[in-house]
Scaffold this active site. Sequence first.
Site, mmCIF file in Angstrom:
data_model
loop_
_atom_site.group_PDB
_atom_site.id
_atom_site.type_symbol
_atom_site.label_atom_id
_atom_site.label_comp_id
_atom_site.label_asym_id
_atom_site.label_seq_id
_atom_site.Cartn_x
_atom_site.Cartn_y
_atom_site.Cartn_z
ATOM 1 N N TYR A 214 0.843 -1.194 0.000
ATOM 2 C CA TYR A 214 0.000 0.000 0.000
ATOM 3 C C TYR A 214 0.875 1.241 0.000
ATOM 4 C CZ TYR A 214 0.821 -0.750 5.048
ATOM 5 O OH TYR A 214 1.402 -0.995 6.278
ATOM 6 N N ASP A 292 2.597 -3.808 22.423
ATOM 7 C CA ASP A 292 3.336 -5.041 22.164
ATOM 8 C C ASP A 292 4.031 -5.578 23.407
ATOM 9 O OD1 ASP A 292 2.597 -5.137 19.545
ATOM 10 O OD2 ASP A 292 4.518 -4.450 18.728
#
Length: 393
Positions: A214, A292
């Site tokens: 993208y 994370d």
Amino acid sequence: MSSALRVVVVGGGIGGLSAALHLLRAGFDVQVYEQAPRIGEIGAGIQISPNASRLLIRLGLKPAMDRVGVRPLAVHQRRWQDGRTLQRAPVGAEVEQAFGAPYYHFHRGDLADLLGAAVPAERLHVGHRLVDLEQKGGRVLARFENGATSEADLVVGADGIHSRVRHLLFGAEKPRFTGCTAWRGLVPADRVRHLDIEVASHNWLGPDGHVVHYWVASGRFMNVVCVTEHGSWTQESWTTRGEVADALKRYEGWHPTVRGLIAAFPETFVWALHDRLPLPRWSDGPVALLGDACHPMLPFMAQGAAQSIEDGATLAALLKATPGDVPGVLKRYEEIRKPRATRLQEASAANRTRFHLHDGAQQQERDKAMASSGDRSIANIGWLYMHDAAAIA
């Protein structure tokens, strides 16, 4: 300030910076400590869906986001060798109208820069590597390698998948290699302009692998990630250089667009995808984990950064409601956030299997389901995009 609560955020990445901005907006005394010599992220793309973009927009960041981001029109999933469309789901004006916020693609460095620029300079400390945490009297003393210290009512470990805060709270752990290896590259627009690629998130599904690409950086670059099963590379670093020829060989026989993108790499980096065992809890006393550091997930739902942004919004809202009970807030934070993060971890793992099916009966059933039910349709994705992480009631 509406409260004297002092918060130390360890980690100046996207999760840590957005958490700091939410906490500052809630009226707290926030200091951010980043081990790197400057704020910034490595050169890769990132997707920010409406569940996260609405939170950043409330922080006043929309002009900066519009300036450096790309607004894709769709998520386009295709067959690996012939390019046949399996599913094309809108993420442009239709999604913004349905969910009240846009879908963006960013270069990670651009997003980190605009978040860092929004944090007052005196509250942002680079070159500070955490070495120890000492809890005493309901407060926490953070010690850094350069000799600096900082005392706080709350420490937030937003220091990523290799979290030092998690290590200090729960001990060392060994990451688990998932069996997947990935090559990534940023391709200048002029190298692939002849491929006439739509402004969308493209996902090519094939046997034992998939390729996502993208536009990022206001359309100046194409971000490309090539994931393969049974990779021989096991190093987790995102900054190890790979060989373009290796990636081309792996995707031999794939659609010319995929191979054209790989061939256009000015350079490529290779990394092995790892995960972590679920943690028994996300906090200890007045120390909590975020992003994370507590719920790493495979990148197959494009929700890792978005969930870290959600974490910070929820934590700030809870603290604003009950600033005098930090341990209670942290328990509630985990109760609210863990089920959603776990659901997305599981969905990301399931997509790994779905994306990598060999041609055959299972693949045909998957393709039929994608075409008929549209799992990325506005109706089916509402549970993810409509969620407001700051609405804690």
